[in-house]
Design an enzyme around this catalytic site. Structure first.
Site, short mmCIF file in Angstrom:
data_model
loop_
_atom_site.label_atom_id
_atom_site.label_comp_id
_atom_site.label_asym_id
_atom_site.label_seq_id
_atom_site.Cartn_x
_atom_site.Cartn_y
_atom_site.Cartn_z
N GLU A 173 0.84 -1.21 0.00
CA GLU A 173 0.00 0.00 0.00
C GLU A 173 0.87 1.26 0.00
OE1 GLU A 173 -3.27 -0.19 2.84
OE2 GLU A 173 -4.12 -1.87 1.76
N GLU A 295 -4.90 -8.70 -0.34
CA GLU A 295 -5.74 -8.39 0.84
C GLU A 295 -7.17 -8.29 0.38
OE1 GLU A 295 -4.47 -5.22 3.44
OE2 GLU A 295 -2.36 -5.75 3.19
O1 AHR Z 1 -5.32 -5.90 6.86
C1 AHR Z 1 -5.26 -4.73 7.61
C2 AHR Z 1 -4.58 -3.60 6.88
O2 AHR Z 1 -5.36 -3.22 5.77
C3 AHR Z 1 -3.24 -3.87 6.29
O3 AHR Z 1 -2.20 -3.74 7.20
C4 AHR Z 1 -3.12 -2.82 5.23
O4 AHR Z 1 -2.29 -3.21 4.16
C5 AHR Z 1 -4.55 -2.58 4.81
O5 AHR Z 1 -4.86 -1.24 4.77
#
Ligand code: AHR
Length: 493
Positions: A173, A295
Site C-alpha cells: 500500500e 488483501e
Molecule cells: O489488513 C489490515 C490492513 O489493511 C493492512 O495492514 C493494510 O495493508 C490494509 O490497509
C-alpha cells in the site's frame, strides 16, 4: 426455474491453488496469541507455534502465507527479528494498537510456520521506511547458499541451508501507509528496489509490485506502463465494508439492509478484477503478470471492549457467503488472478480462526475454505447460467453465484451460493459432456439466521452438513438451495 449448463469437456485453465492463500500480520492477536505462543506456553505448541491452530490450518490446505504485513511491513526491520530472542529489539507497533512488539516471531519462526503448514512463504519487504540495502540483504539472508555476510549470519542463527522463497512483495500500500507515494514515484522505486531482489542459486523469486487501492485504475495504468517487464505480479487490495470508514457496520448485529449492501460490495470484486485486468491486458496481452489480490475480506467495526487497533471482529454466515462469492469470482477470472490472500488468518478482520487463551473456534469463513479446497489447482469448467435475482428494497443482485472445476481424478466440483436470505433457489443443472452422473454428493453451510456465528461457548452453530437436496437423472441435477447457503457438490461419472 434457474438453469445452469456446465460443459464438463470444455476446460478453461487451472484455478491456481494460491487464490486460497492467507495473510498474517503483526496486528492485534493474529501472530501473537493467535499463532505464536512461545515455547514456554502452557498452550500445546511446536517450537512456539500453537498446535490447535496449526492442525486447523493444515486441514484447509493453506497454499501460501503472506507476512509480516500489511502496513506493518513498511515499518518492519527484519534484522530486529533474528538472533537470540532475549536480545531482540523491543519496539512499539505504532500502526496497530501501540503495543510492544518483542520481535520473538521473526524470519526463522515464519519459515518454520510455513514448513509446518507445507505452504509457500510470501514475504512483503519494506519500501516505505526501509532501504534498498536492507531489502537486498534480507533476500541474501534467506536464500544465499554460499559464503556471504548475511548467509553466514543465518547459519550462526541456526539455519544452515537457505530457505526456498518464491514470493516477494516490494512494499505494501505504497499509496497509503507504505509511504503516501504517487504511482510515478513508486513505480520508479519499484524498479530500483526489485533490481536487488536477487535470484541466488536455484531460487527464483516471483516479484510482486505493490498495487492499487480498490478502483484506483490510474495506479495500475502507471505501474504497468513503467514497470510491467520487471514484475511477475501486481497486487490490488479491496475490502468489503458495508458502511464507510468511520462507521463500517457491525459484524454480528445487522439486518437485511446491511446484508444486502455487503453482498453488493462483495460482488464488486468482479468489476474491479475485470477493469484492472483490462488495463493489464494493454501492456501484457499474454497475461504473464498475475493479478494478486493480496488483501481481501470483510471489514466491520471492532467488537465492543476490544482495542480499536486490533481489528478483532466476529464472523457470521454473512462472511461465509462473502467468501463463497469471492472464490467463485476468482475462479471465473483464473486467466489473470494468480493469488489471493484473505485478511487475516487468526483473530483479525475476516478470520478463519478465533482464539481466547487456550480456546479456539472455527468461523463460518473457515468452513467455506474447507468446502472449496477441492478447486485448488483443478481445471476450471465453462458454466453458463440463467438465474433470477435477489431483490431488496427495489434493488437487485444475482441470487445465485456458481463456479465449477474438474480435479486430477476427473471428479467434477460445483460450488453454489444463494445470497437471498429469505428465498430458496431451485436450480436445474445440465452436465454436458457426460452421460451419467453416477455418484453425486455434497456439503452445505447454512443456518437459521443471517447473524448466526460460532462462539467459545457454542462452537458449532454454523458448520457444514451433508447436502441431500439434489435429484439426479442421467446428466441432469435438480438442486434446491436453501436461503443464504453455500453448497459444494462433487460428481463422479
Ligand atoms: O489488513 C489490515 C490492513 O489493511 C493492512 O495492514 C493494510 O495493508 C490494509 O490497509
Amino acid at each position: 426455474m434457474n438453469k445452469v449448463i456446465i460443459n464438463t469437456d470444455i476446460t478453461q485453465g487451472v484455478i491456481n491453488k494460491n487464490i486460497y492463500g492467507h495473510f498474517a500480520e503483526h496486528l492485534g492477536r493474529c501472530i501473537y496469541e493467535g499463532i505464536w505462543v512461545g515455547e514456554d506456553s502452557s498452550i500445546p505448541n511446536t517450537k512456539g507455534i500453537r498446535n490447535d491452530v496449526l492442525a486447523a490450518l493444515k486441514q484447509i490446505k493453506v497454499p501460501v502465507l503472506r507476512w509480516p504485513g500489511g502496513c506493518f511491513a513498511d515499518e518492519y526491520h527484519w534484522k530486529d527479528g533474528v538472533g537470540p530472542k532475549e536480545v531482540r529489539k523491543r519496539m512499539v507497533n505504532t500502526h496497530w494498537g501501540g503495543v510492544v512488539e518483542n520481535n520473538h516471531f521473526g524470519t526463522h519462526e515464519f519459515m518454520l510456520l510455513c514448513e509446518l503448514l507445507e505452504c509457500e512463504p510470501y514475504i512483503c519487504g519494506n519500501v516505505g521506511s526501509g532501504t534498498v540495502q536492507e531489502m537486498s540483504e534480507w533476500v541474501e539472508y534467506m536464500t544465499f547458499e554460499g559464503e556471504s555476510p548475511m548467509a553466514n549470519w543465518r547459519r550462526e542463527n541456526g539455519q544452515e541451508k537457505p530457505w526456498k522463497l518464491k514470493y516477494f512483495g516490494v512494499g505494501n500500500e505504497n499509496w497509503g501507509c507504505g509511504g503516501n507515494m504517487r504511482p510515478e514515484y513508486y513505480s520508479d522505486l519499484y524498479r530500483q528496489y526489485q533490481t536487488y531482489v536477487r535470484n541466488y542459486g536455484g531460487n527464483k523469486i516471483y516479484k510482486i509490485a505493490g498495487g492499487a487501492n480498490s478502483d484506483d485504475y490510474n495506479w495500475t495504468e502507471v505501474l504497468m506502463k513503467n514497470a510491467h517487464r520487471m514484475m511477475d505480479g501486481l497486487s490490488i487490495h479491496y475490502y468489503t465494508v458495508p458502511g464507510d470508514w468511520t462507521d463500517k457496520g457491525a459484524a454480528v448485529d445487522f439486518a437485511e439492509d446491511e446484508w444486502f449492501i455487503t453482498m453488493k460490495k462483495a460482488y464488486r470484486m468482479d468489476e474491479l478484477i475485470t477493469k484492472h485486468s483490462t488495463i493489464m491486458d494493454k501492456y501484457d496481452p499474454e497475461k504473464r503478470v498475475g493479478l494478486i489480490i493480496d488483501e481481501w475480506g470483510t471489514w466491520f467495526n471492532v467488537e465492543k471492549g476490544t482495542n480499536p487497533g486490533f481489528l478483532y471482529q466476529q464472523n457470521t454466515l454473512r462472511d461465509a457467503l462473502v467468501a463463497g462469492l469471492h472464490f467463485n469470482i476468482f475462479h471465473n477470472h483464473n486467466d489473470r488472478v494468480q493469488m489471493a490472500n484473505i485478511a487475516q488468518t487468526v483473530n483479525v478482520l475476516q478470520a478463519m480462526i478465533l482464539t481466547e487463551g487456550e480456546k479456539m473456534i472455527l468461523t463460518p469463513t473457515y468452513h467455506v475454505f474447507d468446502m472449496y479446497k477441492v478447486h485448488q489447482d483443478a481445471q476450471r469448467l465453462e458454466v453458463a447460467s440463467s438465474c433470477g435475482n435477489y431483490e431488496y428494497n427495489g434493488q437487485t443482485l444475482p441470487q445465485v453465484s456458481i463456479s465449477a472445476s474438474r480435479d486430477e481424478q476427473g471428479k467434477i466440483h460445483i460450488s453454489l451460493c444463494n445470497i437471498d436470505p429469505l428465498n430458496k433457489a431451485d436450480i436445474e443443472i445440465e452436465l454436458r459432456g457426460i452421460n451419467d452422473a453416477a455418484r453425486v454428493f455434497g456439503s452445505i453451510l447454512t443456518s437459521g439466521s443471517m447473524n448466526d456465528h460460532n462462539t467459545f461457548e457454542q462452537q458449532d452453530v454454523v458448520k457444514p452438513c451433508e447436502f441431500n437436496d439434489v435429484n439426479v437423472s442421467n446428466n441432469q441435477l435438480a438442486v434446491q438451495l436453501p436461503p443464504m447457503s453455500v453448497v459444494t457438490l462433487t460428481i463422479e461419472s
